[in-house]
Motif scaffolding. Sequence first.
Motif, PDB file in Angstrom:
ATOM      1  N   GLY A   8       0.840  -1.187   0.000  1.00 39.88           N
ATOM      2  CA  GLY A   8       0.000   0.000   0.000  1.00 39.88           C
ATOM      3  C   GLY A   8       0.876   1.237   0.000  1.00 39.88           C
ATOM      4  N   LEU A   9       0.274   2.407   0.128  1.00 42.82           N
ATOM      5  CA  LEU A   9       1.052   3.631   0.274  1.00 42.82           C
ATOM      6  C   LEU A   9       1.437   3.754   1.743  1.00 42.82           C
ATOM      7  N   HIS A  10       2.701   3.629   2.044  1.00 43.30           N
ATOM      8  CA  HIS A  10       3.156   3.713   3.428  1.00 43.30           C
ATOM      9  C   HIS A  10       2.780   5.072   4.005  1.00 43.30           C
ATOM     10  N   HIS A  11       3.163   6.141   3.303  1.00 45.38           N
ATOM     11  CA  HIS A  11       2.701   7.465   3.702  1.00 45.38           C
ATOM     12  C   HIS A  11       2.825   8.434   2.534  1.00 45.38           C
ATOM     13  N   VAL A  12       2.025   9.461   2.599  1.00 44.36           N
ATOM     14  CA  VAL A  12       2.095  10.590   1.688  1.00 44.36           C
ATOM     15  C   VAL A  12       2.490  11.767   2.569  1.00 44.36           C
ATOM     16  N   ALA A  13       3.484  12.546   2.135  1.00 44.56           N
ATOM     17  CA  ALA A  13       3.998  13.637   2.969  1.00 44.56           C
ATOM     18  C   ALA A  13       3.633  14.995   2.384  1.00 44.56           C
ATOM     19  N   PHE A  14       3.117  15.869   3.236  1.00 46.52           N
ATOM     20  CA  PHE A  14       2.769  17.234   2.881  1.00 46.52           C
ATOM     21  C   PHE A  14       3.537  18.184   3.789  1.00 46.52           C
ATOM     22  N   ALA A  15       3.340  19.482   3.597  1.00 43.15           N
ATOM     23  CA  ALA A  15       3.990  20.479   4.446  1.00 43.15           C
ATOM     24  C   ALA A  15       2.942  21.403   5.041  1.00 43.15           C
ATOM     25  N   SER A  51      -5.219   3.933   7.776  1.00 41.04           N
ATOM     26  CA  SER A  51      -5.761   2.585   7.995  1.00 41.04           C
ATOM     27  C   SER A  51      -4.667   1.575   7.728  1.00 41.04           C
ATOM     28  N   GLY A  52      -4.796   0.408   8.335  1.00 41.18           N
ATOM     29  CA  GLY A  52      -3.838  -0.659   8.077  1.00 41.18           C
ATOM     30  C   GLY A  52      -2.410  -0.169   8.168  1.00 41.18           C
ATOM     31  N   ASP A  53      -1.714  -0.189   7.044  1.00 48.10           N
ATOM     32  CA  ASP A  53      -0.319   0.236   7.003  1.00 48.10           C
ATOM     33  C   ASP A  53      -0.168   1.547   6.227  1.00 48.10           C
TER      34      ASP A  53
END
Length: 194
Positions: A8-15, A51-53
């Motif tokens: 999955g997408l582990h994380h999406v990073a914003f500022a 959710s999940g991972d």
Amino acid sequence: MSLYEYTGLHHVAFATQDIEATVRFWRDLLGMRLVYAYGRPGYRQYFFEVSGDSRISFFEWPEVKKLPLRRHGDPVDGPFAFDHISVGVENDNRLWDMMGRLEGAEIPCSDLIDHGYFHSIYSYDPNGIPIEFTCNAPGLNVLDRPDLRDDQPEESILCRSEPVPGRWPKPDPIPEEERIMVSGEGSDHFQLIT
């Protein structure tokens, strides 16, 4: 099925310029648990469990400016890389609940939109980040049966849903002796137990 076994997408990073307003929105209004935070004044990063991972992350940078509000999906001119983030919910009832939560907090929210195979509402976080909340239409899931239509398809793209082998060179394995890992931000928080 993916060419690789992605989780999955582990994380999406914003500022953000305001991590406190960001935490109040994502954790307290949307109900996403804050699972990891580190940094110092001028450089922080906070992670929220979706959710999940899957997580969403924010860097706090004092000089970053809030995004101007723009309608999701409207074409733009010039350098651009991001349109909106869509967070999945279970069903239409959850969309209605989310709409009530946003409107109760006096945050603008669209009507519920029927896109055919999914239903959505649209809004923005305190940083101007466009957010969509989405659920699959009952009985429909393009992951089970992809639906590839385009009035002017490019054959090389829309000929099939599965990855096309042979378009890229095979990866070179990295030898064990060349596999080097260096410490990054936050690595001092966790020590490997052997």
